[in-house]
Design a protein around this motif. Sequence first.
Motif, PDB file in Angstrom:
ATOM      1  N   VAL A   1       0.759   5.210   3.606  1.00 22.79           N
ATOM      2  CA  VAL A   1       1.062   4.679   2.273  1.00 22.79           C
ATOM      3  C   VAL A   1       2.566   4.683   2.028  1.00 22.79           C
TER       4      VAL A   1
ATOM      5  N   THR B   1       4.246   2.085   4.115  1.00 25.43           N
ATOM      6  CA  THR B   1       3.993   0.749   3.572  1.00 25.43           C
ATOM      7  C   THR B   1       4.968   0.440   2.434  1.00 25.43           C
TER       8      THR B   1
ATOM      9  N   THR C   1      -0.525  -0.966   6.116  1.00 29.86           N
ATOM     10  CA  THR C   1      -1.621  -1.169   5.168  1.00 29.86           C
ATOM     11  C   THR C   1      -2.963  -1.160   5.894  1.00 29.86           C
TER      12      THR C   1
END
Length: 210
Positions: free
Chosen positions: A39, A42, A58
Amino acid sequence: MSTHMMIELVGYFGSALVLVSFLMASVVKLRIINMAGGVICTIYSLVIHAYPTAIMNTCLVLINFYYLMRLRKTERAYDVIEGKPEESMLHYFVNRYAADIQKYFPDFDTISKTMQGCNAAYIVCHDTAPAGILLGNRRPDGELDVILDYSTPAYRDCSVGTCLYSRLKEQGIRKLTFAGTPGLHESYLQTMGFTKKEGAYVKELDQDKK
């Protein structure tokens, strides 16, 4: 500290989490930490406009989330084997994980001392592989004084204890008591519903939902 440097640090932190995740013995912890790192990576990739990298991270986050959901829905099948404290398999198990056991049970010293006052022993296996062990002293009144209640790192998600305690209840054991020094084991005791009473951790099995 400049904004650019702060963004770079975020990227390094996300990458570090992904790397650290592969050091986890528990599959659940591996996927959770890997997903957290994904996360962050990303977000970092989007900020620096590295869109291919953002798409890849992702996808990794979604894959980890998918398998975590599968692990939650899949109930592991365990076999609970009742043995005797003097059996060589139990001695091998405790000696094999002695260093890790001592982290969670500071009072643990040697196998011979651990077995003192022990008249009940259970090994929990998953696909023939030992996943956990419980040693204790069973009283005539249905209470079990727990000496050692240990799960191997790969099965440290409370599923071993949930299965084992249900089997103990079926055998007429109504209460578990752990009076030792909990160490890192304390969080497990709290998760499994033990309450502290007069210096000991107690769990009433007959109060568990059927």
